[in-house]
Design a protein around this motif. Structure first.
Motif, mmCIF file in Angstrom:
data_model
loop_
_atom_site.group_PDB
_atom_site.id
_atom_site.type_symbol
_atom_site.label_atom_id
_atom_site.label_comp_id
_atom_site.label_asym_id
_atom_site.label_seq_id
_atom_site.Cartn_x
_atom_site.Cartn_y
_atom_site.Cartn_z
ATOM 1 N N GLN A 187 -9.164 14.795 -5.116
ATOM 2 C CA GLN A 187 -10.087 15.844 -5.767
ATOM 3 C C GLN A 187 -10.603 15.123 -7.221
ATOM 4 N N GLN A 188 -10.288 13.652 -7.345
ATOM 5 C CA GLN A 188 -10.773 12.909 -8.311
ATOM 6 C C GLN A 188 -9.796 13.456 -9.829
ATOM 7 N N VAL A 189 -8.787 13.893 -9.726
ATOM 8 C CA VAL A 189 -7.946 13.957 -10.789
ATOM 9 C C VAL A 189 -7.271 12.837 -11.149
ATOM 10 N N GLY A 190 -7.387 12.307 -12.529
ATOM 11 C CA GLY A 190 -6.611 11.456 -12.918
ATOM 12 C C GLY A 190 -5.436 11.613 -13.424
ATOM 13 N N MET A 191 -4.531 10.486 -13.309
ATOM 14 C CA MET A 191 -3.259 10.920 -13.808
ATOM 15 C C MET A 191 -2.447 9.644 -14.328
ATOM 16 N N ILE A 192 -1.539 9.526 -15.066
ATOM 17 C CA ILE A 192 -0.238 8.754 -15.458
ATOM 18 C C ILE A 192 0.897 9.228 -14.865
ATOM 19 N N ILE A 193 1.704 8.577 -14.061
ATOM 20 C CA ILE A 193 3.034 8.757 -13.621
ATOM 21 C C ILE A 193 3.929 7.743 -14.110
ATOM 22 N N SER A 194 4.953 8.376 -14.713
ATOM 23 C CA SER A 194 5.980 7.481 -15.347
ATOM 24 C C SER A 194 7.055 7.708 -14.697
ATOM 25 N N SER A 195 7.771 6.670 -14.077
ATOM 26 C CA SER A 195 8.750 6.597 -12.935
ATOM 27 C C SER A 195 9.621 5.217 -12.880
ATOM 28 N N HIS A 196 10.933 5.364 -12.692
ATOM 29 C CA HIS A 196 11.694 4.232 -12.138
ATOM 30 C C HIS A 196 11.242 3.824 -10.692
ATOM 31 N N ASP A 197 10.730 4.822 -10.010
ATOM 32 C CA ASP A 197 10.687 4.799 -8.430
ATOM 33 C C ASP A 197 9.253 3.857 -8.411
ATOM 34 N N ARG A 198 9.322 2.672 -8.114
ATOM 35 C CA ARG A 198 8.428 2.043 -7.835
ATOM 36 C C ARG A 198 7.733 2.099 -6.482
ATOM 37 N N SER A 199 8.699 2.321 -5.592
ATOM 38 C CA SER A 199 8.104 2.557 -4.011
ATOM 39 C C SER A 199 7.281 3.764 -4.113
ATOM 40 N N PHE A 200 7.743 5.021 -4.713
ATOM 41 C CA PHE A 200 6.717 6.204 -5.028
ATOM 42 C C PHE A 200 5.720 5.753 -5.337
ATOM 43 N N LEU A 201 5.428 5.120 -6.640
ATOM 44 C CA LEU A 201 4.385 5.054 -7.332
ATOM 45 C C LEU A 201 3.445 4.075 -6.458
ATOM 46 N N GLU A 202 3.886 3.107 -5.804
ATOM 47 C CA GLU A 202 2.940 2.368 -4.982
ATOM 48 C C GLU A 202 2.365 2.933 -3.950
ATOM 49 N N ARG A 203 2.806 3.850 -3.475
ATOM 50 C CA ARG A 203 1.946 4.828 -2.588
ATOM 51 C C ARG A 203 0.857 5.672 -2.993
ATOM 52 N N ILE A 204 0.773 5.793 -4.547
ATOM 53 C CA ILE A 204 0.001 6.825 -5.232
ATOM 54 C C ILE A 204 -0.866 5.933 -6.090
ATOM 55 N N ALA A 205 -0.254 5.103 -7.127
ATOM 56 C CA ALA A 205 -1.138 4.623 -8.242
ATOM 57 C C ALA A 205 -2.205 3.609 -7.718
ATOM 58 N N ASP A 206 -3.283 3.610 -8.478
ATOM 59 C CA ASP A 206 -4.418 2.436 -8.412
ATOM 60 C C ASP A 206 -3.801 1.434 -9.242
ATOM 61 N N CYS A 207 -3.205 1.228 -10.393
ATOM 62 C CA CYS A 207 -2.726 0.237 -11.035
ATOM 63 C C CYS A 207 -1.506 0.584 -11.699
ATOM 64 N N PHE A 208 -1.024 -0.383 -12.490
ATOM 65 C CA PHE A 208 0.238 -0.209 -13.301
ATOM 66 C C PHE A 208 0.177 -0.864 -14.553
ATOM 67 N N ILE A 209 1.170 -0.255 -15.363
ATOM 68 C CA ILE A 209 1.423 -0.507 -16.691
ATOM 69 C C ILE A 209 2.860 -0.742 -16.827
ATOM 70 N N THR A 210 3.225 -1.694 -17.243
ATOM 71 C CA THR A 210 4.732 -2.074 -17.372
ATOM 72 C C THR A 210 5.047 -2.424 -18.702
ATOM 73 N N MET A 211 6.078 -1.677 -19.082
ATOM 74 C CA MET A 211 6.767 -1.534 -20.582
ATOM 75 C C MET A 211 8.082 -2.243 -20.646
ATOM 76 N N GLU A 212 8.394 -2.911 -21.731
ATOM 77 C CA GLU A 212 9.740 -3.389 -22.081
ATOM 78 C C GLU A 212 9.808 -3.349 -23.703
ATOM 79 N N GLY A 213 10.765 -2.904 -23.906
ATOM 80 C CA GLY A 213 11.130 -3.088 -25.618
ATOM 81 C C GLY A 213 10.243 -2.345 -26.179
ATOM 82 N N GLY A 214 9.525 -1.395 -25.986
ATOM 83 C CA GLY A 214 8.379 -0.768 -26.759
ATOM 84 C C GLY A 214 6.972 -1.442 -26.831
ATOM 85 N N ARG A 215 6.902 -2.498 -25.718
ATOM 86 C CA ARG A 215 5.678 -3.150 -25.685
ATOM 87 C C ARG A 215 5.117 -3.256 -24.168
ATOM 88 N N VAL A 216 3.781 -3.392 -23.921
ATOM 89 C CA VAL A 216 3.087 -3.454 -22.949
ATOM 90 C C VAL A 216 3.284 -5.034 -22.296
#
Length: 224
Positions: A187-216
């Motif tokens: 339906q072309q609704v955009g979203m950000i999904i924060s998750s530890h479950d990368r396999s879940f995200l890989e079935r949905i997300a178009d791209c990824f942002i990875t964070m560590e120690g408060g930084r991208v």
């Protein structure tokens, strides 16, 4: 124009010496599904709360469709961005399932016919008609999550942010959630999904942002 733009943002919680976020810059497009990944304490939840104005930046700037989010009320941001907390109990307060969905709609000053139409639509969409008069906190974890999502979608926000939506869900309810998110993408609704479950995200997300120690530390596809 980016839907959300994060410009060199810093954030520190009161009574804490270290930075929760350090020099974070992002360009987020309206029609993308973005997977936000990182370990506990990496800054994911802090970032998502800044994006809806629930927290205020210590330094830098966040723009929502070109407007400084610090100049917008929570209600103004909420009309554009729907936010699903990790624990849906925090977002449930009405005495019935139907009342939960109606509450936000009444605050939009919609006609009663429109309110009832949307309530009925989302109860049907999430297969919760038989829970219409039930007390929300007596629902299962998956049902609570679907109810909160129904309440958010009924207000027709332009964008969605999910904080660890699979936590506490069994395999069946994770698959249900995955189907719902894929339907929203269609339906072309955009979203950000924060998750530890990368396999879940890989079935949905178009791209990824990875964070560590408060930084991208990695931003694949968002054009930092």
């Amino acid at each position: 124009m980016d839907f959300l733009e994060v410009q060199n943002v810093y954030f520190r919680y009161k009574n804490q010496q270290g930075w929760a976020l350090q020099d974070v810059s992002l360009h987020i497009h309206k029609d993308e599904a973005v997977g936000l990944i990182g370990h506990n304490g990496s800054g994911k939840t802090t970032l998502t709360k800044l994006l809806i104005g629930a927290l205020k930046v210590t330094g830098g700037k966040i723009l929502l469709q070109g407007r400084d989010i610090n100049g917008l009320s929570l209600a103004q941001v909420g009309r554009q961005i729907g936010y699903l907390f990790q624990n849906p109990d925090k977002q449930l307060f009405a005495t019935t399932v139907e009342g939960e969905i109606r509450f936000g709609l009444k605050n939009l000053d919609l006609p009663e016919t429109e309110i009832q139409q949307r309530v009925n639509h989302y109860l049907t969409y999430f297969n919760m008609e038989h829970h219409r008069q039930d007390y929300p906190l007596h629902l299962s974890q998956g049902e609570k999550q679907r109810l909160v999502l129904a309440s958010i979608l009924a207000m027709q926000p332009q964008y969605l942010i999910f904080d660890e939506p699979t936590v506490g869900l069994d395999t069946y309810h994770c698959r249900q959630l995955e189907k719902i998110l894929k339907d929203l993408k269609h339906q072309q609704v955009g979203m950000i999904i924060s998750s530890h479950d990368r396999s879940f995200l890989e079935r949905i997300a178009d791209c990824f942002i990875t964070m560590e120690g408060g930084r991208v530390i990695a931003d694949a596809g968002n054009g930092v």
